[in-house]
Design a protein around this motif. Sequence first.
Motif, PDB file in Angstrom:
ATOM      1  N   PRO A 174       0.832  -1.213   0.000  1.00 25.37           N
ATOM      2  CA  PRO A 174       0.000   0.000   0.000  1.00 25.37           C
ATOM      3  C   PRO A 174       0.869   1.267   0.000  1.00 25.37           C
ATOM      4  CG  PRO A 174      -0.215  -1.242   2.069  1.00 25.37           C
ATOM      5  CD  PRO A 174       0.599  -2.076   1.161  1.00 25.37           C
ATOM      6  N   ASP A 175       0.395   2.276  -0.699  1.00 23.63           N
ATOM      7  CA  ASP A 175       1.189   3.508  -0.852  1.00 23.63           C
ATOM      8  C   ASP A 175       1.091   4.348   0.431  1.00 23.63           C
ATOM      9  OD1 ASP A 175       2.403   5.825  -1.575  1.00 23.63           O
ATOM     10  OD2 ASP A 175       1.175   6.192  -3.369  1.00 23.63           O
ATOM     11  N   PRO A 176       2.225   4.572   1.109  1.00 26.17           N
ATOM     12  CA  PRO A 176       2.167   5.342   2.361  1.00 26.17           C
ATOM     13  C   PRO A 176       1.705   6.784   2.139  1.00 26.17           C
ATOM     14  CG  PRO A 176       4.409   4.527   1.920  1.00 26.17           C
ATOM     15  CD  PRO A 176       3.567   4.123   0.755  1.00 26.17           C
ATOM     16  N   ALA A 177       1.811   7.277   0.918  1.00 24.99           N
ATOM     17  CA  ALA A 177       1.418   8.669   0.654  1.00 24.99           C
ATOM     18  C   ALA A 177      -0.078   8.793   0.408  1.00 24.99           C
ATOM     19  CB  ALA A 177       2.191   9.202  -0.551  1.00 24.99           C
ATOM     20  N   ASP A 178      -0.761   7.684   0.245  1.00 26.45           N
ATOM     21  CA  ASP A 178      -2.186   7.732  -0.086  1.00 26.45           C
ATOM     22  C   ASP A 178      -3.005   7.337   1.141  1.00 26.45           C
ATOM     23  OD1 ASP A 178      -4.747   7.381  -0.948  1.00 26.45           O
ATOM     24  OD2 ASP A 178      -4.287   5.833  -2.437  1.00 26.45           O
ATOM     25  N   ALA A 183       6.714  -3.938   2.612  1.00 20.32           N
ATOM     26  CA  ALA A 183       7.869  -3.037   2.749  1.00 20.32           C
ATOM     27  C   ALA A 183       7.862  -2.405   4.133  1.00 20.32           C
ATOM     28  CB  ALA A 183       7.811  -1.954   1.681  1.00 20.32           C
ATOM     29  N   THR A 184       9.054  -2.309   4.728  1.00 19.43           N
ATOM     30  CA  THR A 184       9.155  -1.655   6.034  1.00 19.43           C
ATOM     31  C   THR A 184       8.940  -0.155   5.884  1.00 19.43           C
ATOM     32  OG1 THR A 184      11.530  -1.489   5.698  1.00 19.43           O
ATOM     33  CG2 THR A 184      10.730  -3.357   7.006  1.00 19.43           C
ATOM     34  N   TRP A 216       9.481   1.849  -6.790  1.00 16.88           N
ATOM     35  CA  TRP A 216       8.902   1.692  -8.123  1.00 16.88           C
ATOM     36  C   TRP A 216       7.750   2.629  -8.424  1.00 16.88           C
ATOM     37  CZ3 TRP A 216       4.122   0.008  -6.713  1.00 16.88           C
ATOM     38  CH2 TRP A 216       4.006  -0.843  -5.623  1.00 16.88           C
ATOM     39  N   ARG A 217       7.367   3.493  -7.463  1.00 19.04           N
ATOM     40  CA  ARG A 217       6.373   4.515  -7.805  1.00 19.04           C
ATOM     41  C   ARG A 217       7.114   5.747  -8.318  1.00 19.04           C
ATOM     42  NH1 ARG A 217       3.839   2.362  -2.916  1.00 19.04           N
ATOM     43  NH2 ARG A 217       1.997   1.240  -3.632  1.00 19.04           N
ATOM     44  N   ALA A 219      18.518  -2.664  -9.424  1.00 24.40           N
ATOM     45  CA  ALA A 219      17.338  -1.808  -9.590  1.00 24.40           C
ATOM     46  C   ALA A 219      16.522  -1.660  -8.311  1.00 24.40           C
ATOM     47  CB  ALA A 219      16.455  -2.352 -10.711  1.00 24.40           C
ATOM     48  N   GLU A 220      16.842  -2.447  -7.281  1.00 21.81           N
ATOM     49  CA  GLU A 220      16.068  -2.333  -6.046  1.00 21.81           C
ATOM     50  C   GLU A 220      16.902  -1.796  -4.886  1.00 21.81           C
ATOM     51  OE1 GLU A 220      12.347  -5.251  -6.871  1.00 21.81           O
ATOM     52  OE2 GLU A 220      14.122  -6.198  -6.009  1.00 21.81           O
ATOM     53  N   LYS A 221      17.991  -1.091  -5.227  1.00 22.19           N
ATOM     54  CA  LYS A 221      18.853  -0.576  -4.147  1.00 22.19           C
ATOM     55  C   LYS A 221      18.143   0.486  -3.314  1.00 22.19           C
ATOM     56  CE  LYS A 221      21.293   2.473  -7.374  1.00 22.19           C
ATOM     57  NZ  LYS A 221      20.418   2.090  -8.527  1.00 22.19           N
TER      58      LYS A 221
END
Length: 682
Positions: free
Chosen positions: A291-295, A324-325, A330-331, A369-371
């Motif tokens: 879930p998007d923490p900004a939304d 994700a912690t 990727w957004r 790509a996930e650093k």
Amino acid sequence: MNSTSHTDSHRDSQPRPANALLSTSRFGGDYNPEQWESQVWDEDVRLMHQAGVNLATVGVFSWSRLEPRPGQYEFSWLDDVLDRLHAGGVDVLLATATASPPAWFTRSYPQSLPVTAEGVRLGFGSRQHYSPSSAAYREHALRLVEQIAARYGQHPAVVGWHVNNEYGCHVMRSYDDESAAAFRRWLSVKYSTIEQLNHAWGTDFWSQRYDSFDEVDVPRAMPSFPNPTQLLDFDRFSSDAMLALYRAEVEVLRRHTPTMPVTTNFMGFFPGADYWQWAPHLDVISDDAYPDPADPESYVGAAAQRDLMRSLGEGRPWLLMESATTAVQWRTVNASKPAGMYRSEQLTAVARGADGVLHFQWRQSKAGAEKFHAAMLPHAGTDTRVFREVCALGAELAELAPRVLGADVSARAAIIVDWDSWRAVGQPANPTHTDYHANLLAWYRPFLRRGITVDFCPVRADLSNYDIVVAPMLHVVSQEDLEHLDTYARSGGHLVVTHQSAILDRDLHVWLNGYLGPLQQTLGIRLEEWTALGALASGQQPTGVATKLVGPFAGQAYLWQDVVAVIDAHTEVLSTFADGFAAGRPALTRRSTGTGAAWYVSTLPDEAVLDALIERWSTEADVKTLLQRPTSGVEAVERGDLLIVVNRTAERVQAALAEGVVDLAPFEVRIEERRSTGASSH
Ligand code: GLA
């Protein structure tokens, strides 16, 4: 939900393997030791212990390390890793490592690469660069699985198999030649004769008739609207092709380890794979949720996603495989999670039936790509807020485990999810563009606001388990589906059907003479015509014009107006359009049928009207509401003997529980024992 059987598809083994995977409450994450020097591995195990990690998903992207050259396997490093984890008390969910084939494979078999509808062959250099129908991919993947299963099936650390990874995440459909050939075979099995395909696809339209299956192709980029049934069949085929690959891996694993649990990670409401078809083939349902923490509204989708996972497993405990912690990468804009948000989010998974909380990933990557994707152990190390929150949650889950492990979450309300309907409303050349998932959440949200736990189910589930069943935009249905819904209502259920339902049959042919098919009798209405008022996109408010509703359920509504004609004297009209194209026509009807009731809602009502409807339905159907008034930002769920109430917002919120109003601090989680008087607020 009790003993529903969602599909009649047959499982890959007779007995469900003993579930060593969820014998204890799980905490951990993806572990990618191949990205690090072996000196780091001991520190990993030590810190995992400190954090309370008891399960690591190992090897998801390690094919190029395990088989660096064709047929040459190098397992010694993985032996070492598994031994160290085992010695450190960490169990392993071992991946089959097939999600990202090595460079040598792609170089030798370039035809295995996936192709887009536009004919672009996708290249090597990221991941999931294979067509699910590639024979070479399948052969090489199964060869690797055979090796892994033989070598590690008896390893004491291994408690389950993690097959491939997120099927279809990047490539939902491939338009390569092998896929086209496989699609033709799939069609010839489905239709037997080309005439039956011609009939189902309606190929007399625009001169699309076929004379043999050889003439049929995948729906590549074309000049105008593709044949709708061809598109739908290709979506169905694409899900089946991935499922066949998954099942081929499972078949190898079962041969070596008949009782080892098998899973693959789902992606919540994912349009590319019909998870009702997939679920019977997983021993443990697992899910990846970000879930998007900004939304501030993202908690609604997350709650629904967790309820879907429990429902896919027919009520059994499931595993949050990835989360994700803090921020993902990727957004477009990747917000971090403020203190407390991570914990409150993870505990809602447990409340909604998860017996494990895992993350992507254990140690944050240094390269690749996930650093910039969060991890349990961040770049800055252990002296960090994130690592402290991780350790605290690990300890808390261990403490909570005896009270929740294996406990049921009971749901008396259900929302029907239908992948064909999802696919059909998403096609071009429709009356409007309403996102199926966004609409589903619009109907889920008012239940959440009252603390009514909802199961999701396919249309043909055993609906007798539920007192309220909502069918939002159930666009595509067969005669049998409609009879099933009718039986549910007549036998005492409360059935709610919304606009754009029962418009097409399973071949996408229109239900003529007023739509709705046999539901016309159930609902006591027919539809003469309709108008689209607007559209609904994911995460957005409805666009277009609003309409006014008058009557006992008065307010505003959006998206749609049906021109409803009442055809039965027992149909009550409870709300009417005051304006617009359907002015004066029913917006909301109810008909008693047998011992139950069937409702029709011909628009998307605003929040106040939805709240009033939930009040009415829950009273009429005697469904318990854990929140005594509609409350946004709060989740209230009963699991086993516990009532778990979570403030999902950064503000103080008041929640009206049956016992009284409680004041919840930002992100507070309140866990209360139902059978005793003690309440503990954390
Ligand atoms: C997916 C994948 C993981 C990782 C995460 C990042 O869930 O399965 O490998 O890429 O996304 O969010």
